[in-house]
Motif scaffolding. Structure first.
Motif, mmCIF file in Angstrom:
data_model
loop_
_atom_site.group_PDB
_atom_site.id
_atom_site.type_symbol
_atom_site.label_atom_id
_atom_site.label_comp_id
_atom_site.label_asym_id
_atom_site.label_seq_id
_atom_site.Cartn_x
_atom_site.Cartn_y
_atom_site.Cartn_z
ATOM 1 N N GLY A 1 -2.072 6.925 10.504
ATOM 2 C CA GLY A 1 -2.989 5.888 11.008
ATOM 3 C C GLY A 1 -3.203 4.785 9.982
ATOM 4 N N TRP A 2 -3.363 5.194 8.708
ATOM 5 C CA TRP A 2 -3.494 4.197 7.629
ATOM 6 C C TRP A 2 -2.230 3.346 7.535
ATOM 7 C CZ3 TRP A 2 -7.691 2.694 5.049
ATOM 8 C CH2 TRP A 2 -8.735 3.582 4.800
ATOM 9 N N ALA A 3 -1.066 4.022 7.584
ATOM 10 C CA ALA A 3 0.205 3.300 7.448
ATOM 11 C C ALA A 3 0.306 2.230 8.546
ATOM 12 C CB ALA A 3 1.380 4.280 7.555
ATOM 13 N N ALA A 4 -0.055 2.635 9.773
ATOM 14 C CA ALA A 4 0.045 1.695 10.899
ATOM 15 C C ALA A 4 -0.902 0.523 10.715
ATOM 16 C CB ALA A 4 -0.256 2.434 12.203
ATOM 17 N N ARG A 5 -2.155 0.799 10.298
ATOM 18 C CA ARG A 5 -3.115 -0.300 10.140
ATOM 19 C C ARG A 5 -2.650 -1.262 9.039
ATOM 20 N NH1 ARG A 5 -8.454 -2.207 10.971
ATOM 21 N NH2 ARG A 5 -9.212 -0.520 12.264
ATOM 22 N N PHE A 6 -2.247 -0.715 7.895
ATOM 23 C CA PHE A 6 -1.798 -1.588 6.802
ATOM 24 C C PHE A 6 -0.613 -2.444 7.262
ATOM 25 C CE2 PHE A 6 -4.158 0.927 3.550
ATOM 26 C CZ PHE A 6 -4.632 -0.118 2.777
ATOM 27 N N TRP B 1 0.725 -5.696 5.443
ATOM 28 C CA TRP B 1 1.039 -5.066 4.155
ATOM 29 C C TRP B 1 2.357 -4.293 4.260
ATOM 30 C CZ3 TRP B 1 -2.374 -3.891 -0.286
ATOM 31 C CH2 TRP B 1 -3.529 -4.672 -0.296
ATOM 32 N N ASN B 2 3.172 -4.331 3.197
ATOM 33 C CA ASN B 2 4.302 -3.414 3.127
ATOM 34 C C ASN B 2 3.746 -2.033 2.787
ATOM 35 O OD1 ASN B 2 6.105 -5.375 3.731
ATOM 36 N ND2 ASN B 2 6.875 -5.639 1.646
ATOM 37 N N VAL B 3 4.317 -1.013 3.423
ATOM 38 C CA VAL B 3 3.776 0.335 3.276
ATOM 39 C C VAL B 3 4.877 1.251 2.746
ATOM 40 C CG1 VAL B 3 2.860 2.302 4.570
ATOM 41 C CG2 VAL B 3 2.099 -0.007 5.142
ATOM 42 N N GLN B 4 4.575 1.987 1.677
ATOM 43 C CA GLN B 4 5.535 2.920 1.078
ATOM 44 C C GLN B 4 4.957 4.327 1.198
ATOM 45 O OE1 GLN B 4 7.082 -0.522 -2.028
ATOM 46 N NE2 GLN B 4 6.036 1.222 -2.896
ATOM 47 N N VAL B 5 5.684 5.194 1.922
ATOM 48 C CA VAL B 5 5.133 6.515 2.253
ATOM 49 C C VAL B 5 5.804 7.613 1.436
ATOM 50 C CG1 VAL B 5 4.767 8.174 4.139
ATOM 51 C CG2 VAL B 5 4.805 5.716 4.641
ATOM 52 N N PHE B 6 4.978 8.548 0.951
ATOM 53 C CA PHE B 6 5.537 9.794 0.411
ATOM 54 C C PHE B 6 4.923 10.958 1.169
ATOM 55 C CE2 PHE B 6 5.004 13.593 -2.277
ATOM 56 C CZ PHE B 6 6.345 13.946 -2.348
ATOM 57 N N ASP B 7 5.767 11.762 1.791
ATOM 58 C CA ASP B 7 5.335 12.984 2.466
ATOM 59 C C ASP B 7 6.539 13.923 2.477
ATOM 60 O OD1 ASP B 7 4.732 14.999 4.430
ATOM 61 O OD2 ASP B 7 3.150 13.695 5.193
ATOM 62 N N PRO B 8 6.399 15.140 1.906
ATOM 63 C CA PRO B 8 7.562 16.036 1.829
ATOM 64 C C PRO B 8 8.025 16.558 3.198
ATOM 65 C CG PRO B 8 5.575 17.131 1.008
ATOM 66 C CD PRO B 8 5.200 15.712 1.281
ATOM 67 N N ALA C 1 0.864 -1.184 0.000
ATOM 68 C CA ALA C 1 0.000 0.000 0.000
ATOM 69 C C ALA C 1 0.896 1.227 0.000
ATOM 70 C CB ALA C 1 -0.881 0.017 1.238
ATOM 71 N N ALA C 2 0.535 2.220 -0.835
ATOM 72 C CA ALA C 2 1.275 3.487 -0.812
ATOM 73 C C ALA C 2 0.455 4.504 -0.030
ATOM 74 C CB ALA C 2 1.508 3.978 -2.232
ATOM 75 N N ILE C 3 1.141 5.243 0.837
ATOM 76 C CA ILE C 3 0.482 6.270 1.645
ATOM 77 C C ILE C 3 1.031 7.612 1.193
ATOM 78 C CG2 ILE C 3 0.219 7.163 4.019
ATOM 79 C CD1 ILE C 3 -1.185 4.421 3.520
ATOM 80 N N VAL C 4 0.166 8.438 0.625
ATOM 81 C CA VAL C 4 0.612 9.739 0.129
ATOM 82 C C VAL C 4 0.030 10.798 1.061
ATOM 83 C CG1 VAL C 4 0.527 11.331 -1.826
ATOM 84 C CG2 VAL C 4 0.794 8.865 -2.216
ATOM 85 N N GLY C 5 0.907 11.394 1.852
ATOM 86 C CA GLY C 5 0.480 12.282 2.938
ATOM 87 C C GLY C 5 0.465 11.454 4.215
ATOM 88 N N GLY C 6 1.476 11.690 5.052
ATOM 89 C CA GLY C 6 1.620 10.837 6.249
ATOM 90 C C GLY C 6 1.447 11.624 7.534
ATOM 91 N N GLY C 7 0.383 12.445 7.620
ATOM 92 C CA GLY C 7 0.104 13.184 8.857
ATOM 93 C C GLY C 7 -0.717 12.316 9.809
ATOM 94 N N VAL C 8 -1.657 12.958 10.502
ATOM 95 C CA VAL C 8 -2.477 12.252 11.504
ATOM 96 C C VAL C 8 -3.164 11.045 10.856
ATOM 97 C CG1 VAL C 8 -4.525 12.482 12.986
ATOM 98 C CG2 VAL C 8 -2.865 14.355 12.834
ATOM 99 N N ILE C 9 -3.811 11.288 9.707
ATOM 100 C CA ILE C 9 -4.618 10.226 9.100
ATOM 101 C C ILE C 9 -3.756 9.266 8.270
ATOM 102 C CG2 ILE C 9 -6.444 9.851 7.354
ATOM 103 C CD1 ILE C 9 -7.351 10.675 10.245
ATOM 104 N N GLY C 10 -2.842 9.822 7.466
ATOM 105 C CA GLY C 10 -1.957 8.947 6.687
ATOM 106 C C GLY C 10 -1.148 8.034 7.603
#
Ligand SMILES: NC(=O)C1=CN([C@@H]2O[C@H](COP(=O)(O)OP(=O)(O)OC[C@H]3O[C@@H](n4cnc5c(N)ncnc54)[C@H](O)[C@@H]3O)[C@@H](O)[C@H]2O)C=CC1
Ligand SMILES: C[N+](C)(C)CC(=O)CC(=O)[O-]
Length: 468
Positions: free
Chosen positions: A16-21, A26-33, A5-14
């Motif tokens: 939370g998604w990253a942690a659940r996945f 699931w492997n999680v790939q994050v993009f957040d500047p 799963a890719a998480i684009v925007g890793g603030g409060v909600i992103g």
């Protein structure tokens, strides 16, 4: 296929998604500047790692890896699902979707966490509008199962179906919202309640704390398990919903709401609310408040799970999909789980009563393993525990992972003696032991009797295997 799963925007909600996945394998790939994104997500992950496994009796899948990437192209590489959680600004989201579509094939789900934009707004000007849908979650995403799934008229049915399957896989409840409106279903409510609350504070009727009390001591508890309409049906008494509406229908014409008016959201109101909120909760940090919230949510969800009701039933059903039959290892690992927060006591550690539960679950697993399963029991045979001796060796606390190793020390005729060792997952330290003596019984006579031959054979074989 590796689930990514890719998480684009890793603030409060992103976050939370990253942690659940990740916690659901699931492997999680994050993009957040944001250069702080990695630290922020690891803090959310720490909270989630503690809380989410407490909801389950079965062990969660092996955790996925979380990696951080410099570009959207890298983050979405190989992903089957992309969850966008960038700030709530339409032009920014549309720009992000243009880039996502440039780097993702059309079979990848592009889902937005937007609280209020309609999918048609996100899809405007997109190369493949059908690929973009809304999956609106609730904070904390790693504990609350609801995701409002809104495809709008353009959302492709195959995208919706794929998103639905993936959300179910990670333990969520996808609520398919068939028509698109601003703020979907749930945020309509939250906005209505929020507007009323702003008026109540502004007009000096109630403080932020009094409003929170009005929710948490009353209707908030009802809503968590029955929602609005079922609760009001019951409130109508024996005459039900029609009676309820006859009694309270006229209130629609009374000044019971100020929903049509919005208080001026000026500095004065912001300061008033922020000041009252500081007075109410300023003695605790956000991390402390998050932990309190998470522990309470875990306890509520576990209570609902015990009742097989509402969100608790969803977790119980998901739990069942995570269970795997015992392997052939010696000794047998009969339990693998986390100490939930509602198992701890005044001393802050796992209460002695819960050890009984753990060892009882361990012997039940062993019974099923030797063929004394639900069908065997339904046919009138079972094992009863006759004696148990527990030794408490080391303390264990909420959030700690542990497992139980079980050996058959005696399997002779109707007698079955089990030796259980409960160990801490992180370092295999011995936490407790249990010497348990069971007798095979007939459920008809409620007296002891020999097991059926296939069960006896399996018990004898295990006793021989565990003899050392
Ligand atoms: N906070 C809440 O309670 C909820 C928020 N949402 C929705 O989730 C979305 C995100 O909200 P929050 O997490 O609260 O905001 P946030 O401000 O905590 O996080 C947004 C993140 O996006 C990052 N970001 C900014 N521009 C970006 C870009 N071009 N590409 C990738 N990342 C970028 C920021 O650095 C930040 O880390 C919004 O659409 C919001 O409506 C949904 C449910 C609840
Ligand atoms: C306030 N909010 C609009 C961001 C709320 C949500 O979108 C859902 C939630 O978690 O309350």
């Amino acid at each position: 296929m590796t689930k990514i799963a890719a998480i684009v925007g890793g603030g409060v909600i992103g976050g939370g998604w990253a942690a659940r996945f990740a916690l659901m394998g699931w492997n999680v790939q994050v993009f957040d500047p944001d250069p702080e994104a990695k630290r922020k997500i690891s803090e959310v992950m720490a909270g989630a790692e503690r809380a989410l496994p407490m909801l389950y009796e079965a062990p969660l899948r092996a955790r996925g890896k979380i990696s951080f990437h410099q570009t959207i192209a890298e983050a979405v590489s190989g992903a089957q699902y992309v969850q966008e959680s960038v700030p709530e600004r339409l032009e920014l989201k549309q720009k992000v979707y243009a880039e996502l579509q440039a780097h993702c094939s059309e079979d990848v789900v592009l889902a937005s966490s937007t609280s209020g934009f309609k999918p048609s707004e996100l899809q405007e000007g997109a190369a493949r509008p059908g690929q973009i849908i809304v999956a609106h979650p609730f904070n904390p995403v790693y504990l609350l199962p609801l995701a409002e799934l809104v495809p709008g008229v353009n959302g492709a049915p195959e995208t919706v179906e794929k998103a639905r399957e993936i959300l179910i896989d990670i333990g969520m409840y996808p609520l398919h919202v068939k028509a698109e409106i601003d703020a979907h279903i749930a945020d309509r409510f939250l906005e209505a309640v929020w507007r009323e609350a702003l008026w109540l504070v502004k007009d000096g009727i109630a403080t932020t704390e009094e409003i929170d009390d009005a929710i948490r001591y009353g209707f908030g508890l009802r809503w968590a398990q029955m929602g609005l309409f079922e609760t009001y049906r019951v409130a109508g008494g024996e005459a039900g919903m029609k009676h309820f509406m006859a009694q309270f229908g006229p209130a629609l014409k009374w000044p019971w709401t100020k929903l049509m008016d919005v208080p001026e959201f000026n500095e004065e109101l912001v300061d008033l609310i922020a000041g009252q909120s500081d007075a109410q909760s300023g003695h605790m940090s956000i991390r402390e408040l998050e932990r309190l919230r998470d522990d309470n949510l875990v306890a509520i969800l576990r209570a609902l799970k015990g009742q097989n009701a509402g969100a608790g039933k969803l977790i119980a059903d998901h739990d069942a999909t995570l269970r795997a039959p015992l392997g052939g290892e010696v000794p047998l690992v009969t339990v693998r789980r986390t100490v939930p927060v509602d198992w701890t006591d005044v001393n802050g550690h796992m209460n002695e009563g819960r050890y009984g539960q753990v060892f009882s679950d361990a012997s039940e697993e062993l019974m099923f393993h030797v063929g004394a399963d639900r069908d065997y029991i339904a046919a009138g045979n079972s094992y009863f525990t006759a004696e148990t001796g527990v030794k408490y060796v080391l303390e264990t606390h909420a959030g700690e992972g542990f497992y139980v190793e079980t050996r058959v020390a005696l399997g002779q005729g109707k007698k079955l003696r089990l030796l259980h060792e409960m160990k801490r997952a992180k370092d295999d330290a011995l936490l407790a032991t249990c010497d348990q003596f069971l007798l095979h019984v007939s459920l008809e006579t409620r007296k002891s009797c020999p097991p059926l031959p296939q069960v006896l054979q399996a018990v004898e074989a295990l006793a021989a295997k565990h003899a050392d």
